[in-house]
Design an enzyme around this catalytic site. Structure first.
Site, PDB file in Angstrom:
ATOM      1  N   LEU A   2      37.528  70.309   6.481  1.00 45.54           N
ATOM      2  CA  LEU A   2      38.168  71.425   5.792  1.00 45.54           C
ATOM      3  C   LEU A   2      37.128  72.445   5.343  1.00 45.54           C
ATOM      4  O   LEU A   2      36.094  72.090   4.778  1.00 45.54           O
ATOM      5  CB  LEU A   2      38.940  70.916   4.574  1.00 45.54           C
ATOM      6  N   GLN A  53      44.371  71.106  14.565  1.00 47.11           N
ATOM      7  CA  GLN A  53      44.608  69.901  13.770  1.00 47.11           C
ATOM      8  C   GLN A  53      45.542  70.229  12.615  1.00 47.11           C
ATOM      9  O   GLN A  53      45.292  71.154  11.838  1.00 47.11           O
ATOM     10  CB  GLN A  53      43.288  69.336  13.225  1.00 47.11           C
ATOM     11  N   CYS A  83      42.226  61.799   6.625  1.00 45.84           N
ATOM     12  CA  CYS A  83      41.517  62.401   5.494  1.00 45.84           C
ATOM     13  C   CYS A  83      41.954  61.757   4.184  1.00 45.84           C
ATOM     14  O   CYS A  83      43.148  61.684   3.888  1.00 45.84           O
ATOM     15  CB  CYS A  83      41.793  63.904   5.450  1.00 45.84           C
ATOM     16  N   HIS A 154      38.432  57.021  13.171  1.00 45.16           N
ATOM     17  CA  HIS A 154      37.258  56.932  12.308  1.00 45.16           C
ATOM     18  C   HIS A 154      37.113  55.468  11.951  1.00 45.16           C
ATOM     19  O   HIS A 154      37.979  54.889  11.283  1.00 45.16           O
ATOM     20  CB  HIS A 154      37.454  57.790  11.053  1.00 45.16           C
ATOM     21  N   ASN A 194      34.931  57.582  16.174  1.00 43.35           N
ATOM     22  CA  ASN A 194      34.322  58.543  15.254  1.00 43.35           C
ATOM     23  C   ASN A 194      33.726  57.777  14.078  1.00 43.35           C
ATOM     24  O   ASN A 194      34.197  56.709  13.725  1.00 43.35           O
ATOM     25  CB  ASN A 194      35.400  59.538  14.789  1.00 43.35           C
ATOM     26  N   GLY A 195      32.672  58.353  13.488  1.00 44.40           N
ATOM     27  CA  GLY A 195      32.113  57.777  12.279  1.00 44.40           C
ATOM     28  C   GLY A 195      30.684  57.305  12.422  1.00 44.40           C
ATOM     29  O   GLY A 195      30.425  56.353  13.147  1.00 44.40           O
ATOM     30  N   GLY A 196      29.751  57.975  11.745  1.00 48.37           N
ATOM     31  CA  GLY A 196      28.367  57.513  11.690  1.00 48.37           C
ATOM     32  C   GLY A 196      27.594  57.609  12.987  1.00 48.37           C
ATOM     33  O   GLY A 196      26.575  56.944  13.152  1.00 48.37           O
ATOM     34  N   GLY A 216      31.460  64.746  13.930  1.00 51.64           N
ATOM     35  CA  GLY A 216      31.842  65.739  12.941  1.00 51.64           C
ATOM     36  C   GLY A 216      30.651  66.317  12.216  1.00 51.64           C
ATOM     37  O   GLY A 216      30.021  67.265  12.665  1.00 51.64           O
ATOM     38  N   ARG A 217      30.305  65.719  11.107  1.00 54.31           N
ATOM     39  CA  ARG A 217      29.275  66.305  10.250  1.00 54.31           C
ATOM     40  C   ARG A 217      27.891  66.331  10.876  1.00 54.31           C
ATOM     41  O   ARG A 217      27.093  67.209  10.583  1.00 54.31           O
ATOM     42  CB  ARG A 217      29.260  65.572   8.903  1.00 54.31           C
TER      43      ARG A 217
END
Length: 307
Positions: A2, A53, A83, A154, A194-196, A216-217
């Site tokens: 977001l 999304q 989320c 995730h 997804n994730g890490g 993502g990040r």
């Protein structure tokens, strides 16, 4: 993501990677149905393939928004069921919907009946004490029966109370094996993990087990990982400075339409992460971009820090 992956961010990332699939930030059904649809759905043609999304819980409202996405030319519509933030929970969407698998299935079914483009779901492995593999298997089974085309998982459960969104990305342990097991149990379903995930090597390991990887990040804070992914596939890509030179005409165009420079440069701060002069690049952009009337001369000056 977001307030992160807006159209400025996505245009920049597309310059780095011509093939990665890009996702919008999550847009709620209420915002889309009652707000400025033209602004919320706007994107640059260069962003394709592009996924809208959505966040929401009413199947019919989600179907209406999916039709808007399809009419606007989006390549896919994704329902966020992952989320965990309080802001999202208060609107009854995001990860809290995992507690209502029948409702999520109804939503997927309504969207599937409304559009011809792929319908996908992003989820967690579980929530709170509903974190067994049996729970996850049942949840996914319902989505498959409803016609979901792809699942992005995730690989952590979410704690809906007691942890912040940041803590929910760090404290619950990663459960990659559960995502791998889902792929074995649902071989016909496209499953992305997804994730890490922070390196090309990790991506390659995951692709031995699942169909795709979402980043993502890491891609936001260190966007050059997208170039590393392209290079691993044999692509011949320009260097970082060339990417910025290609971005400048876009920035000039956006500034002429009233955009503020810092609304764009906030997305490019991490481009020179780990490079000599990278700190100077970030410092100069952070200090000068918010100033009234700031233009591309700020970026040109920042480039001198890393040249």
């Amino acid at each position: 993501m977001l307030d992160w992956t807006d159209r400025h961010c996505r245009y920049f990332l597309r310059l780095i990677s011509p093939s990665v699939q890009l996702y919008t930030e999550m847009i709620t059904t209420s915002a889309l149905l009652h707000g400025d649809q033209k602004k919320l759905l706007a994107y640059n043609e260069e962003e394709h393939p592009l996924v809208l999304q959505l966040g929401g819980s009413d199947p019919q409202e989600l179907a209406m928004c999916a039709r808007l996405a399809e009419s606007a030319g989006y390549d896919e519509v994704n329902l966020n069921v992952g989320c965990p933030s309080d802001r999202v929970q208060s609107g009854r969407f995001g990860a809290c919907l995992m507690a209502e698998p029948r409702l999520v299935a109804d939503a997927v079914r309504a969207i599937r009946q409304a559009v011809a483009i792929p319908v996908t779901v992003k989820t967690r492995t579980g929530i709170d004490k509903q974190d067994s593999y049996a729970f996850l298997f049942d949840f996914v089974s319902r989505l498959v029966d409803a016609g979901v085309d792809k699942l992005i998982v995730h690989a952590r459960k979410a704690w809906l109370k007691g942890l912040s969104p940041k803590q929910n990305r760090e404290i619950p342990p990663l459960e990659y094996d559960r995502v791998y097991q889902l792929k074995q149990d649902f071989p016909e379903l496209k499953i992305h993990i997804n994730g890490g995930i922070c390196s090309v090597e990790e991506i390659h390991r995951h692709l031995q087990q699942v169909d795709g990887v979402m980043i993502g990040r890491e891609a936001y804070h260190r966007p050059w990982i997208l170039a590393e992914i392209e290079a691993a596939g044999g692509a011949d890509l320009p260097d970082r400075e060339t990417i910025i030179q290609r971005l400048l005409p876009y920035i000039e165009s956006q500034l002429s339409q009233g955009a503020r420079l810092n609304h764009i440069t906030r997305h490019i701060l991490g481009l020179f992460h780990g490079c000599p002069g990278g700190r100077g690049w970030r410092r100069l952009l952070s200090e000068r971009s918010p100033r009234e009337g700031a233009g591309i001369e700020v970026i040109q000056a920042a480039l001198e820090e890393v040249s």
